[in-house]
Design a protein around this motif. Structure first.
Motif, PDB file in Angstrom:
ATOM      1  N   GLU A 294      -1.774  -3.270   4.991  1.00  0.00           N
ATOM      2  CA  GLU A 294      -2.488  -3.703   5.987  1.00  0.00           C
ATOM      3  C   GLU A 294      -2.419  -3.368   7.616  1.00  0.00           C
ATOM      4  O   GLU A 294      -3.129  -3.021   8.454  1.00  0.00           O
ATOM      5  CB  GLU A 294      -2.580  -5.251   5.898  1.00  0.00           C
ATOM      6  CG  GLU A 294      -3.675  -6.077   6.781  1.00  0.00           C
ATOM      7  CD  GLU A 294      -3.329  -6.336   8.390  1.00  0.00           C
ATOM      8  OE1 GLU A 294      -4.290  -6.348   9.138  1.00  0.00           O
ATOM      9  OE2 GLU A 294      -2.084  -6.289   8.581  1.00  0.00           O
TER      10      GLU A 294
ATOM     11  N   LEU B 291       1.036  -6.313   2.865  1.00  0.00           N
ATOM     12  CA  LEU B 291       1.274  -6.252   4.633  1.00  0.00           C
ATOM     13  C   LEU B 291       1.428  -5.132   5.286  1.00  0.00           C
ATOM     14  O   LEU B 291       1.096  -4.766   6.324  1.00  0.00           O
ATOM     15  CB  LEU B 291       2.266  -7.483   4.836  1.00  0.00           C
ATOM     16  CG  LEU B 291       2.313  -8.987   4.374  1.00  0.00           C
ATOM     17  CD1 LEU B 291       3.393  -9.816   4.909  1.00  0.00           C
ATOM     18  CD2 LEU B 291       0.892  -9.304   5.208  1.00  0.00           C
TER      19      LEU B 291
ATOM     20  N   LEU C 195      -2.347 -14.283   4.182  1.00  0.00           N
ATOM     21  CA  LEU C 195      -1.317 -14.600   4.909  1.00  0.00           C
ATOM     22  C   LEU C 195      -1.645 -14.223   6.247  1.00  0.00           C
ATOM     23  O   LEU C 195      -0.297 -14.028   6.930  1.00  0.00           O
ATOM     24  CB  LEU C 195      -0.236 -13.661   4.183  1.00  0.00           C
ATOM     25  CG  LEU C 195       0.353 -13.838   2.841  1.00  0.00           C
ATOM     26  CD1 LEU C 195       1.322 -12.980   2.309  1.00  0.00           C
ATOM     27  CD2 LEU C 195       1.089 -15.369   2.461  1.00  0.00           C
ATOM     28  N   ASP C 196      -2.697 -14.185   6.619  1.00  0.00           N
ATOM     29  CA  ASP C 196      -3.023 -14.045   7.957  1.00  0.00           C
ATOM     30  C   ASP C 196      -2.283 -14.841   8.966  1.00  0.00           C
ATOM     31  O   ASP C 196      -1.732 -14.029  10.198  1.00  0.00           O
ATOM     32  CB  ASP C 196      -4.430 -13.672   8.292  1.00  0.00           C
ATOM     33  CG  ASP C 196      -4.763 -13.104   9.608  1.00  0.00           C
ATOM     34  OD1 ASP C 196      -4.635 -12.137   9.861  1.00  0.00           O
ATOM     35  OD2 ASP C 196      -5.511 -14.194  10.246  1.00  0.00           O
ATOM     36  N   SER C 197      -2.216 -15.965   8.554  1.00  0.00           N
ATOM     37  CA  SER C 197      -1.655 -16.823   9.673  1.00  0.00           C
ATOM     38  C   SER C 197      -0.083 -17.139   9.092  1.00  0.00           C
ATOM     39  O   SER C 197       0.499 -18.034  10.093  1.00  0.00           O
ATOM     40  CB  SER C 197      -2.476 -18.395   9.524  1.00  0.00           C
ATOM     41  OG  SER C 197      -2.421 -18.792   8.501  1.00  0.00           O
ATOM     42  N   SER C 198       0.431 -16.526   8.310  1.00  0.00           N
ATOM     43  CA  SER C 198       1.923 -16.707   7.889  1.00  0.00           C
ATOM     44  C   SER C 198       2.750 -15.559   7.958  1.00  0.00           C
ATOM     45  O   SER C 198       3.225 -15.240   9.283  1.00  0.00           O
ATOM     46  CB  SER C 198       2.152 -17.525   6.551  1.00  0.00           C
ATOM     47  OG  SER C 198       1.589 -16.789   5.659  1.00  0.00           O
ATOM     48  N   GLY C 199       2.755 -14.603   7.139  1.00  0.00           N
ATOM     49  CA  GLY C 199       3.404 -13.741   7.065  1.00  0.00           C
ATOM     50  C   GLY C 199       4.844 -13.320   6.257  1.00  0.00           C
ATOM     51  O   GLY C 199       4.909 -14.478   5.675  1.00  0.00           O
TER      52      GLY C 199
ATOM     53  N   SER D 165      -3.181  -9.930   1.949  1.00  0.00           N
ATOM     54  CA  SER D 165      -3.174 -10.007   3.462  1.00  0.00           C
ATOM     55  C   SER D 165      -4.106 -10.848   4.219  1.00  0.00           C
ATOM     56  O   SER D 165      -3.601 -11.333   5.263  1.00  0.00           O
ATOM     57  CB  SER D 165      -3.083  -8.388   3.811  1.00  0.00           C
ATOM     58  OG  SER D 165      -4.575  -7.899   3.564  1.00  0.00           O
ATOM     59  N   ARG D 166      -4.941 -10.859   3.721  1.00  0.00           N
ATOM     60  CA  ARG D 166      -6.090 -11.888   4.272  1.00  0.00           C
ATOM     61  C   ARG D 166      -5.478 -13.603   4.115  1.00  0.00           C
ATOM     62  O   ARG D 166      -5.565 -14.102   5.143  1.00  0.00           O
ATOM     63  CB  ARG D 166      -7.471 -11.794   3.681  1.00  0.00           C
ATOM     64  CG  ARG D 166      -8.072 -10.552   4.357  1.00  0.00           C
ATOM     65  CD  ARG D 166      -9.465 -10.612   3.774  1.00  0.00           C
ATOM     66  NE  ARG D 166      -9.802 -10.334   2.356  1.00  0.00           N
ATOM     67  CZ  ARG D 166      -9.978  -9.140   1.778  1.00  0.00           C
ATOM     68  NH1 ARG D 166      -9.949  -8.164   2.726  1.00  0.00           N
ATOM     69  NH2 ARG D 166     -10.216  -8.941   0.504  1.00  0.00           N
TER      70      ARG D 166
ATOM     71  N   ALA E 279     -10.636 -15.365   1.468  1.00  0.00           N
ATOM     72  CA  ALA E 279      -9.907 -13.991   1.185  1.00  0.00           C
ATOM     73  C   ALA E 279     -10.495 -13.273   0.156  1.00  0.00           C
ATOM     74  O   ALA E 279     -10.136 -11.913   0.160  1.00  0.00           O
ATOM     75  CB  ALA E 279      -8.591 -14.366   1.045  1.00  0.00           C
TER      76      ALA E 279
ATOM     77  N   ARG F 279      -4.579  -1.067   9.793  1.00  0.00           N
ATOM     78  CA  ARG F 279      -4.995  -1.464  11.212  1.00  0.00           C
ATOM     79  C   ARG F 279      -4.488  -0.450  12.231  1.00  0.00           C
ATOM     80  O   ARG F 279      -5.307  -0.244  13.170  1.00  0.00           O
ATOM     81  CB  ARG F 279      -4.402  -2.929  11.618  1.00  0.00           C
ATOM     82  CG  ARG F 279      -4.851  -3.356  12.933  1.00  0.00           C
ATOM     83  CD  ARG F 279      -4.217  -4.912  12.652  1.00  0.00           C
ATOM     84  NE  ARG F 279      -4.720  -5.715  11.857  1.00  0.00           N
ATOM     85  CZ  ARG F 279      -4.536  -7.078  11.869  1.00  0.00           C
ATOM     86  NH1 ARG F 279      -3.373  -7.411  12.639  1.00  0.00           N
ATOM     87  NH2 ARG F 279      -4.853  -7.631  10.788  1.00  0.00           N
TER      88      ARG F 279
ATOM     89  N   SER G  82       3.023  -4.639  12.783  1.00  0.00           N
ATOM     90  CA  SER G  82       3.755  -5.836  12.976  1.00  0.00           C
ATOM     91  C   SER G  82       4.623  -6.283  11.942  1.00  0.00           C
ATOM     92  O   SER G  82       5.568  -6.911  11.967  1.00  0.00           O
ATOM     93  CB  SER G  82       2.680  -6.957  12.909  1.00  0.00           C
ATOM     94  OG  SER G  82       1.781  -6.835  11.805  1.00  0.00           O
TER      95      SER G  82
END
Length: 209
Positions: free
Chosen positions: A181, A178, A146-150, A143-144, A72, A185, A203
């Protein structure tokens, strides 16, 4: 012939020789004190071994060093950040690392190549609580991580954590990261050739609604 480790330090060769090999294109620096062969991919395991060279036993890679190992963070911190559990005090090379005592739950850490490291979620929470937090530098890292959690998982973690200082501040910083990010995006997607100007819901709003 003795086979050298894929991560080299002054324990293997003099520092001058290591930097000379970098100039010749044979090695690349992983950090100021660790090097690897130029033709090898830089994996999380390799980065973990680079940090482990300044650690003592039973120590944990954390904060910015953990973010670097997880991928990250692009470059390693000037001083590695490592931790030791309370009642397990040990020593490390303090010229190359900062050490602090921490309380961690069993699910706060994982292992990479046998080296203990805080999970991406715990790493993000620690960075978000840090007094040295800089939004422009650290928000993309959060943000990187937490990419797979949130956000829901972060809220659940912070709600369950007792006696954890600056929880509200951490949640606010994570939420901002977040959101930043998601906005970035959305702007990137809108700027792509052929993209349609259609309503799009970031998101993050799904987490907060």
């Amino acid at each position: 012939m003795t086979r050298l480790d894929s991560v080299l330090t002054e324990d293997d060769l003099p520092l001058g020789e290591l930097w000379a090999a970098c100039r010749d294109g044979e090695l690349v620096p992983l950090s100021s004190s660790a090097f690897t062969f130029a033709d090898l991919p830089q994996t999380p395991a390799m980065r973990a071994h680079a940090v482990a060279r300044v650690m003592a036993r039973r120590m944990i890679i954390e904060r910015h060093s953990a973010a670097w190992v997880h991928g990250a963070l692009v470059t390693p911190p000037r001083l590695h950040t490592i931790a030791v559990r309370y009642a397990q005090r040990s020593s490390a090379s303090r010229d190359l690392a900062t050490v602090r005592e921490v309380v961690v739950r069993p699910d706060d850490t994982t292992t990479i190549a046998g080296i203990e490291i805080t999970t991406p979620l715990r790493t993000a929470v620690d960075l978000a609580r840090d007094r040295g937090f800089v939004r422009s530098r650290d928000s993309p890292v959060l943000s990187r991580l937490l990419d797979s959690s949130g956000l829901p998982e972060c809220r659940e973690y912070l709600d369950a954590a007792r006696n954890l200082p600056h929880k509200a501040l951490a949640l606010r910083r994570i939420t901002d990261a977040l959101l930043d990010e998601a906005v970035a995006r959305r702007a990137f997607d809108s700027a792509r050739p052929g993209s349609r100007d259609e309503p799009h819901q970031p998101s993050l709003t799904r987490y907060t609604s």
